[in-house]
Every structure is written in C-alpha cells, then in structure tokens.
Design a protein around this motif. Structure first.
Motif, mmCIF file in Angstrom:
data_model
loop_
_atom_site.group_PDB
_atom_site.id
_atom_site.type_symbol
_atom_site.label_atom_id
_atom_site.label_comp_id
_atom_site.label_asym_id
_atom_site.label_seq_id
_atom_site.Cartn_x
_atom_site.Cartn_y
_atom_site.Cartn_z
ATOM 1 N N THR A 362 0.807 -1.084 -0.034
ATOM 2 C CA THR A 362 0.039 -0.039 0.073
ATOM 3 C C THR A 362 0.812 1.219 -0.132
ATOM 4 O O THR A 362 0.374 2.336 0.574
ATOM 5 C CB THR A 362 -0.926 0.046 1.248
ATOM 6 N N THR A 363 1.905 1.371 -0.537
ATOM 7 C CA THR A 363 2.902 2.357 -0.654
ATOM 8 C C THR A 363 2.295 3.314 -1.640
ATOM 9 O O THR A 363 1.806 2.874 -2.741
ATOM 10 C CB THR A 363 4.306 2.062 -1.398
ATOM 11 N N LYS A 364 1.981 4.476 -0.928
ATOM 12 C CA LYS A 364 1.224 5.571 -1.567
ATOM 13 C C LYS A 364 2.067 6.377 -2.408
ATOM 14 O O LYS A 364 3.258 6.749 -2.244
ATOM 15 C CB LYS A 364 0.537 6.485 -0.760
ATOM 16 N N GLU A 365 1.635 6.599 -3.673
ATOM 17 C CA GLU A 365 2.233 7.678 -4.522
ATOM 18 C C GLU A 365 2.678 9.073 -3.742
ATOM 19 O O GLU A 365 3.815 9.641 -4.021
ATOM 20 C CB GLU A 365 1.521 7.819 -5.870
ATOM 21 N N ASP A 366 1.960 9.497 -3.009
ATOM 22 C CA ASP A 366 2.263 10.696 -2.207
ATOM 23 C C ASP A 366 3.415 10.511 -1.549
ATOM 24 O O ASP A 366 4.268 11.674 -1.374
ATOM 25 C CB ASP A 366 1.183 11.300 -1.614
ATOM 26 N N ASP A 367 3.850 9.335 -0.846
ATOM 27 C CA ASP A 367 4.902 9.187 0.030
ATOM 28 C C ASP A 367 6.095 9.101 -1.178
ATOM 29 O O ASP A 367 7.430 9.514 -0.579
ATOM 30 C CB ASP A 367 4.727 7.788 0.811
#
Length: 444
Positions: A362-367
């Motif tokens: 669930t690594t977010k693009e924002d991160d």
C-alpha cells in the motif's frame, strides 16, 4: 532513534590484540595478527595467503585465507578473515570507537559479518562471500532493487547509537576489560564539544551535521587562502543546516522498529534521523551468491565498511548513494535519472514498510513523491560532505589518490546545486546547466 532509546544490551567482549599492521612489512605483520587470532592455523596443513583489495581510498584491506587440502573455495571463504588497517592520520576524520560500536550493532542484527578482534590500528572480522560492485553495476535493476531493500532495512530496524554505547575490548594476555584508546577526532575539551554540538542544538549527537562541523574544524587554515575558504565553508554549513536539518525526514509521523522491544515506536520531529551508512559507494556493496532469499526481482546484497555510519536524514543517505553511481571518477553520466531514482525509492519504501511490519503493498504515490522531493533537496550535500573530507585527506593520506582534485570536483557539485536552487546561474545569464545538474534533471 532518539537519545531516549533504551540502552542496548552489553556487547560480547571484543578481543584486543596489542599488535599493529605495518605497510613496510605487510605480509609479516598481517601474519602475526592472524596467527594471534587463529594460532591453530600455524599447525594445520595448508598455506596461509593474503589477498589485497584495492578499491578503497582510505584504508588497507586484506583477506586472509587458509588453503587446507580438500577444502572447496566456499569452505575456505567461510574460514577467511578480513584485516582492515586504518589509513595514516584518518583518526582526524573517523571516530574508531564509534565505528567498532556500529559494527557490533550491525552484527547483532545480522547486517554485518562477525567482528573478531581489534588491534592497534585496525579490525579483524569475517569475510562476506560475494562480488563487490563496480559503479556500472549500480544501474543494473536487480542490483539497485537489492540495495534499496537493504538500505531500507537499515533505516527501519537499527536504533541510533549514542556516544556512550562503546564496545568492551579484552586483552589477549590478561582476559580483562581493556580501555581502548580515545578517538583523536578532536580534543574532547568542553569548548570544542560545545562548538561542535552547537551546529544542531537540541539534537542527539553525533549526527551527520556535527561530523561535518568536526571536519571543518580540522581543515588547514595556515595560509590566507585556506583561512578564507574555511570561513566560506563554515558559513555554507550553517546555511545548509538551517535549511535542511529540521526537515521531517520519512514523513511527519516517522516510525522505527525498536529491536529492544520488537515493536514499532513513533519518532518525534526532533529525531527524524536514521542509522545511516553514509558511504554507500559501489565497492561497499557486496552482491552475495544466490540463496533462499534471492528473488527474480532483486539481488541479495550486503553492505561493508561502517566507519562513516552515523545518524543522518534518510534523504542524505539516499542522495549520497545516488552520487556514488558516478564512482571515484565522478562520471556524472552514470548518475541515476529521475525515473531510476523514482523506481529505487518505490522499492525502498516497500521494504521500509515491510520491516516496520506494515502492508508493503500500500505504498502511496504521495509518499514516494515526498521522499523523491526530499532527496532532491539533499542532492548537493554529499558533495559538500566529501569535499571537506577530501581537503583533509589531501594533507594526511599516503594513498596514491589526488584528493585535492577530488575535493574541487565534489565541492563543485555543491556549488552547482546552490546555483540551481538559488537561481544564481540564470541571474548570471549562464546558458548551460552543469552536467551533473543536467543528468539529475534528466527523466530517463
């Protein structure tokens, strides 16, 4: 981790051998050290050989092997020991007590080979089987994915080590705790320590910023030109610390796995630092033989040489590794492009989440974008760091390497970054962006 991290368990006593390695009698002095560690090697069949590694520009590194009849190369390597002798005068740059503490901590976490002994001017430790990388290897996808995974593990699971957590050495003769020589990095008088720590007041020390401050104090200033340059560099350090030292790091709600309690703990804004390698050049990355952990996506890699390991922003450690893609020759055409850095950071954040026990899918693009931008902000700092390091090495090292020229190249990286960040290149109506900045801005 913060300065309030629970103390580590006392380390296993580290043997101290009261002998030294001497380059003038390399074979003989190395043999005395190895036989002090393994006296039985003298009495069993098989030749003792020493293999010299030449990739470093700070220390002497020898691999000692016992070629027993009938043993395979793997069996011989499993018995092998590495002898690392410190470069002349490098105590000005490196806190050797802290290095030994870092190695011990990493070994306990299965992130470094077992540390076997310390001698008067170096360390003895187990050999890691595998192949040291070359600069051109770092752009191979399976390699950079392996590096990203391993570096994320370091940053997620290792606590920050305080200066007080030092290893215990034992004399080979007395089997009693033996006080190790104090580091000669700087005089430990209160005024000096106060001046060093003042660069980042209220933060746990040492850290990457206080290390640079110590190095700046050690830069020669005997001539007017040297003194002027020292003032300029001091001003630049203070400017950079003001701009970057209080940035949030891996998100404003950072976390780290605390190995003492086996659980994730929250980090405050003040301690957005990680246990950084801070010298992740190609030769310090070992691609290990395939094993059960090797996947089709990534090589299994280990890191070696922990003498510069210190608390640092994750973005510094990442930007420093990216700068090492160019090697000692500083071939900026080899630096990772934006798409390569983004892929690396995506892999890094997946691994970071995994080692924190979080859902790595669930690594977010924002991160990813936040960390990408943070690394971009730090891209010039490694040039400053290694530039002042090389200015000192130019005055103390006996290794055949042009440190003075290297210092100018690395400091040039810093000034090029400043020119782009401040817009001064455009203001001076200079049409061409420096090669390193062009490569850094290249998409693919």
């Amino acid at each position: 981790m913060s300065s309030t991290t629970p103390p580590l368990e006392p380390s296993t006593q580290l043997r101290y051998i009261p002998l030294s390695y001497n380059t003038a009698e390399s074979q003989a002095s190395a043999l005395r050290l190895v036989l002090s560690l393994f006296p039985h090697w003298e009495h069993v069949e098989g030749k003792i050989e020493f293999i010299r590694f030449k990739d470093g520009i700070t220390n002497t590194l020898l691999k000692a092997v016992k070629r027993r009849p009938g043993y395979t190369e793997e069996q011989i390597d499993n018995d092998a020991v590495l002898l690392r002798a410190y470069g002349r005068g490098t105590e000005v740059l490196i806190d050797r007590e802290r290095e030994t503490t870092s190695h011990s901590l990493l070994s306990k976490s299965n992130l470094a080979p077992p540390l076997l002994a310390r001698f008067q001017n170096g360390l003895l430790y187990r050999f890691i089987r595998g192949q040291a990388c070359k600069p051109e290897d770092l752009s191979r996808e399976r390699v950079w994915r392996g590096v990203a995974q391993r570096l994320a593990q370091w940053h997620a699971v290792l606590p920050i080590v305080s200066e007080a957590q030092a290893p215990v050495a034992v004399s080979e003769d007395e089997e009693m705790p033996l006080s190790l020589p104090r580091s000669k990095l700087l005089p430990l008088d209160p005024k000096t320590l106060e001046a060093v720590n003042a660069i980042t007041p209220g933060k746990a020390t040492p850290n990457i910023w206080t290390v640079m401050q110590k190095w700046l104090f050690a830069i020669p200033s005997g001539t007017e030109a040297e003194a002027t340059r020292k003032v300029v560099l001091q001003n630049e350090l203070e400017r950079t610390v003001k701009e970057l030292a209080d940035r949030p790091g891996l998100g404003t709600d950072g976390a780290c796995m605390d190995p003492t309690y086996g659980k994730v703990v929250k980090l405050t804004h003040e301690v957005q630092l990680v246990f950084g390698h801070c010298d992740l050049l190609s030769g310090n990355i070992i691609v290990q033989p395939s094993n059960k952990f090797t996947t089709h996506r990534a090589e299994t890699v280990s890191f070696i040489d922990y003498e510069y390991a210190t608390p640092a922003p994750a973005a510094f450690d990442l930007a420093n590794h990216f700068s090492e893609w160019g090697g000692f020759d500083c071939d900026f055409n080899l630096l990772p492009t934006r798409s390569q850095r983004r892929g690396f950071l995506e892999e890094y954040l997946r691994s970071y989440s995994h080692h924190l026990g979080q859902d790595e899918t669930t690594t977010k693009e924002d991160d990813v974008q936040r960390l990408f931008d943070e690394v971009d902000l730090f891209r010039g700092v490694p040039g400053f760091y290694w530039g002042i390091w090389a200015l000192i090495q130019a005055t103390i090292s006996q290794i055949d390497f042009d440190y003075a020229a290297y210092a100018e190249i690395r400091l040039g990286e810093y000034w090029a970054w400043r020119d782009e960040a401040d817009g001064t290149r455009v203001q001076r109506r200079q049409d061409e962006m420096p090669l390193r900045e062009r490569r850094w801005a290249q998409e693919s």
